[in-house]
Enzyme design. Structure first.
Site, PDB file in Angstrom:
ATOM      1  N   GLY A 245      -4.459   5.149   2.055  1.00 24.26           N
ATOM      2  CA  GLY A 245      -4.573   4.173   3.154  1.00 24.26           C
ATOM      3  C   GLY A 245      -3.942   4.695   4.440  1.00 24.26           C
ATOM      4  O   GLY A 245      -3.336   5.773   4.472  1.00 24.26           O
TER       5      GLY A 245
ATOM      6  N   LYS B 134     -12.471   0.103 -14.050  1.00 22.60           N
ATOM      7  CA  LYS B 134     -12.662  -1.220 -13.430  1.00 22.60           C
ATOM      8  C   LYS B 134     -13.078  -2.236 -14.492  1.00 22.60           C
ATOM      9  O   LYS B 134     -12.652  -3.387 -14.477  1.00 22.60           O
ATOM     10  CB  LYS B 134     -13.717  -1.127 -12.325  1.00 22.60           C
ATOM     11  CG  LYS B 134     -13.259  -0.345 -11.099  1.00 22.60           C
ATOM     12  CD  LYS B 134     -12.322  -1.188 -10.248  1.00 22.60           C
ATOM     13  CE  LYS B 134     -11.887  -0.460  -8.997  1.00 22.60           C
ATOM     14  NZ  LYS B 134     -11.132  -1.312  -8.069  1.00 22.60           N
TER      15      LYS B 134
ATOM     16  N   PHE C 191     -21.225  -3.782  -4.267  1.00 24.21           N
ATOM     17  CA  PHE C 191     -22.247  -2.741  -4.242  1.00 24.21           C
ATOM     18  C   PHE C 191     -21.805  -1.734  -3.160  1.00 24.21           C
ATOM     19  O   PHE C 191     -20.628  -1.399  -3.117  1.00 24.21           O
ATOM     20  CB  PHE C 191     -23.643  -3.375  -4.108  1.00 24.21           C
ATOM     21  CG  PHE C 191     -24.080  -3.946  -5.444  1.00 24.21           C
ATOM     22  CD1 PHE C 191     -23.378  -4.995  -6.048  1.00 24.21           C
ATOM     23  CD2 PHE C 191     -25.126  -3.378  -6.142  1.00 24.21           C
ATOM     24  CE1 PHE C 191     -23.722  -5.472  -7.312  1.00 24.21           C
ATOM     25  CE2 PHE C 191     -25.481  -3.852  -7.413  1.00 24.21           C
ATOM     26  CZ  PHE C 191     -24.781  -4.893  -7.991  1.00 24.21           C
ATOM     27  N   ASN C 192     -22.681  -1.208  -2.318  1.00 25.59           N
ATOM     28  CA  ASN C 192     -22.251  -0.123  -1.415  1.00 25.59           C
ATOM     29  C   ASN C 192     -21.717  -0.676  -0.097  1.00 25.59           C
ATOM     30  O   ASN C 192     -22.496  -1.131   0.745  1.00 25.59           O
ATOM     31  CB  ASN C 192     -23.416   0.831  -1.164  1.00 25.59           C
ATOM     32  CG  ASN C 192     -23.723   1.655  -2.394  1.00 25.59           C
ATOM     33  OD1 ASN C 192     -23.984   1.105  -3.459  1.00 25.59           O
ATOM     34  ND2 ASN C 192     -23.659   2.959  -2.267  1.00 25.59           N
TER      35      ASN C 192
ATOM     36  N   ASP D 275       0.864  -1.189   0.000  1.00 28.03           N
ATOM     37  CA  ASP D 275       0.000   0.000   0.000  1.00 28.03           C
ATOM     38  C   ASP D 275       0.896   1.231   0.000  1.00 28.03           C
ATOM     39  O   ASP D 275       1.802   1.353   0.825  1.00 28.03           O
ATOM     40  CB  ASP D 275      -0.890  -0.019   1.253  1.00 28.03           C
ATOM     41  CG  ASP D 275      -2.081   0.930   1.112  1.00 28.03           C
ATOM     42  OD1 ASP D 275      -3.230   0.453   1.228  1.00 28.03           O
ATOM     43  OD2 ASP D 275      -1.870   2.147   0.895  1.00 28.03           O
TER      44      ASP D 275
ATOM     45  N   TYR E  17     -14.358   5.976 -13.357  1.00 25.47           N
ATOM     46  CA  TYR E  17     -14.095   4.977 -12.305  1.00 25.47           C
ATOM     47  C   TYR E  17     -14.591   3.602 -12.753  1.00 25.47           C
ATOM     48  O   TYR E  17     -13.835   2.622 -12.796  1.00 25.47           O
ATOM     49  CB  TYR E  17     -14.768   5.419 -10.994  1.00 25.47           C
ATOM     50  CG  TYR E  17     -14.784   4.338  -9.953  1.00 25.47           C
ATOM     51  CD1 TYR E  17     -13.594   3.797  -9.468  1.00 25.47           C
ATOM     52  CD2 TYR E  17     -15.990   3.825  -9.461  1.00 25.47           C
ATOM     53  CE1 TYR E  17     -13.605   2.781  -8.519  1.00 25.47           C
ATOM     54  CE2 TYR E  17     -16.007   2.820  -8.514  1.00 25.47           C
ATOM     55  CZ  TYR E  17     -14.821   2.294  -8.049  1.00 25.47           C
ATOM     56  OH  TYR E  17     -14.838   1.286  -7.122  1.00 25.47           O
TER      57      TYR E  17
HETATM   58  N1  UDP Z   1     -25.874  10.668  -0.983  1.00 28.23           N
HETATM   59  C1  UDP Z   1     -26.554  11.759  -0.435  1.00 28.23           C
HETATM   60  N2  UDP Z   1     -25.825  12.614   0.354  1.00 28.23           N
HETATM   61  C2  UDP Z   1     -24.503  12.450   0.644  1.00 28.23           C
HETATM   62  C3  UDP Z   1     -23.835  11.317   0.083  1.00 28.23           C
HETATM   63  C4  UDP Z   1     -24.569  10.461  -0.729  1.00 28.23           C
HETATM   64  O1  UDP Z   1     -27.739  11.955  -0.666  1.00 28.23           O
HETATM   65  O2  UDP Z   1     -23.905  13.257   1.361  1.00 28.23           O
HETATM   66  C5  UDP Z   1     -26.640   9.730  -1.821  1.00 28.23           C
HETATM   67  C6  UDP Z   1     -26.059   9.575  -3.216  1.00 28.23           C
HETATM   68  O3  UDP Z   1     -26.608  10.554  -4.067  1.00 28.23           O
HETATM   69  C7  UDP Z   1     -26.494   8.149  -3.569  1.00 28.23           C
HETATM   70  C8  UDP Z   1     -26.511   7.419  -2.235  1.00 28.23           C
HETATM   71  O4  UDP Z   1     -26.543   8.456  -1.236  1.00 28.23           O
HETATM   72  O5  UDP Z   1     -27.800   8.161  -4.071  1.00 28.23           O
HETATM   73  C9  UDP Z   1     -25.282   6.567  -2.008  1.00 28.23           C
HETATM   74  O6  UDP Z   1     -24.142   7.366  -2.303  1.00 28.23           O
HETATM   75  P1  UDP Z   1     -22.668   6.917  -1.941  1.00 28.23           P
HETATM   76  O7  UDP Z   1     -21.752   8.044  -2.349  1.00 28.23           O
HETATM   77  O8  UDP Z   1     -22.607   6.469  -0.522  1.00 28.23           O
HETATM   78  O9  UDP Z   1     -22.434   5.642  -2.834  1.00 28.23           O
HETATM   79  P2  UDP Z   1     -22.528   5.408  -4.432  1.00 28.23           P
HETATM   80  O10 UDP Z   1     -23.821   4.671  -4.640  1.00 28.23           O
HETATM   81  O11 UDP Z   1     -22.456   6.709  -5.113  1.00 28.23           O
HETATM   82  O12 UDP Z   1     -21.347   4.541  -4.710  1.00 28.23           O
END
Ligand code: UDP
Length: 329
Positions: free
Chosen positions: A36, A145, A169-170, A31, A141
């Protein structure tokens, strides 16, 4: 197994390093510490702070440590930054990644698990999203990937590289030791918790999406569930058919939650109202992303075990309480 974890001092990598060390594997972390944190690397793992782009040094490290398999988490991962600075994303995520593959081949290492992303799907028409859905990223991005997934596929066919690409996913939550600390922080859950602490204001990006409450829906997966999947995927690289095409697996809980549902769940965790404003849509945000995770269940024998919002947000909150200054404290 002797495993090299690139990006092992980052959020996802560090929790996987913890799990690998616990499971008795020999772990080396590579890293650059640009994003990090050295303090995130679990005791028992060796930290090497070279850049991925120093190809000869990487090849030497793979040989000297007699590495069996690589978990490749190192990457640039901010969508907005990728739009503004695509050169950085191509240099690190594509050129840096391909340099790693070439070093692996030279050192005779032929197993790799790759941290990919749901961003490779772009804005799909339908959810849940199966792995066979078209790959159509809408930002650099996701595109970088996807490009690296392509390299894995062709290196498999030509050079016998055995790879598994995990499309996250998230990612959310924390282990007892490691949590999410990005600079700048753009993700929803850390921003909601920072607002709960009065450290920043919170804006909901768009309430006019075609979803039940008008806010975006995402599939949140606990970072410790992800770490479990990484272990299973590393084992799987010993069995995949290199010439048979890329093995790609979605990693998500399979349920979607809206931005407002996340905020409500966080309010329950912290025990008070969290002030938020409504703002315009954030460019590039698809309305809904939810994983079909059947393939991960079948191929990895994996199941999300910490998939509820209270578990994910609760663990993130406990980490923040225990580390009020983050890794600096
Ligand atoms: N989001 C929001 N406010 C924030 C950050 C994110 O409303 O301060 C929303 C963003 O528009 C998305 C969801 O939360 O619809 C998840 O965003 P995040 O950036 O966590 O993950 P992504 O899906 O973009 O990878």
């Amino acid at each position: 197994m002797r495993v090299l974890v690139t990006g092992g001092a980052g959020y996802v990598g560090s929790v996987s390093v913890e799990r690998l060390v616990q499971a008795g594997h020999h772990v080396v972390v590579l890293d650059s510490l640009v994003t990090g944190h050295a303090a995130a690397v679990a005791e028992g793992a060796r930290l090497v702070t070279d850049s991925l782009r120093e190809r000869e040094a990487v090849e030497r490290l793979l040989r000297d440590e007699r590495i069996d398999a690589v978990l490749h988490c190192a990457a640039r991962s901010l969508v907005g930054q990728s739009v503004a600075e695509p050169a950085l994303y191509y240099a690190e995520n594509v050129a840096g990644g391909v340099g790693l593959l070439d070093a692996m081949l030279a050192a005779g290492v032929r197993r790799i698990v790759f941290s990919s992303t749901a961003a490779v799907y772009g804005a799909p028409d339908r959810v849940p999203i199966p792995e066979a859905a078209p790959l159509d990223p809408i930002n650099p991005y996701g595109e970088t990937k996807r490009a690296f997934e392509g390299a894995l596929r062709w290196y498999g066919a030509a050079y016998g590289l055995r790879s598994v690409a995990l499309r996250y996913f998230n990612v959310a939550g924390a282990s007892a030791l490691n949590g999410e600390q990005h600079e700048p922080e753009t993700h929803l859950i850390p921003n909601v918790l920072a607002a709960a602490l009065g450290r920043r204001s919170l804006t909901v990006f768009g309430t006019d999406y075609p979803t039940p409450d008008g806010t975006c829906i995402r599939d949140y997966i606990h970072v410790e569930d992800l770490a479990d999947a990484h272990l299973a995927a590393l084992e799987l690289t010993g069995r995949v058919d290199a010439a048979g095409g890329l093995t790609a697996c979605n990693l998500g809980s399979g349920s979607g939650f809206s931005v407002l549902e996340v905020i409500r769940a966080a309010e329950a965790v912290v025990g008070r109202a969290i002030p938020c404003a409504v703002g315009p849509r954030r460019p590039g945000d698809p309305p809904a992303l939810v994983a079909s995770n059947e393939r991960a269940r079948d191929l990895l024998g994996w199941t999300p075990r910490r998939g509820t919002l209270p578990e994910m947000i609760g663990s993130a909150w406990r980490w923040l309480e225990a580390h009020p200054e983050g890794y600096a404290g």
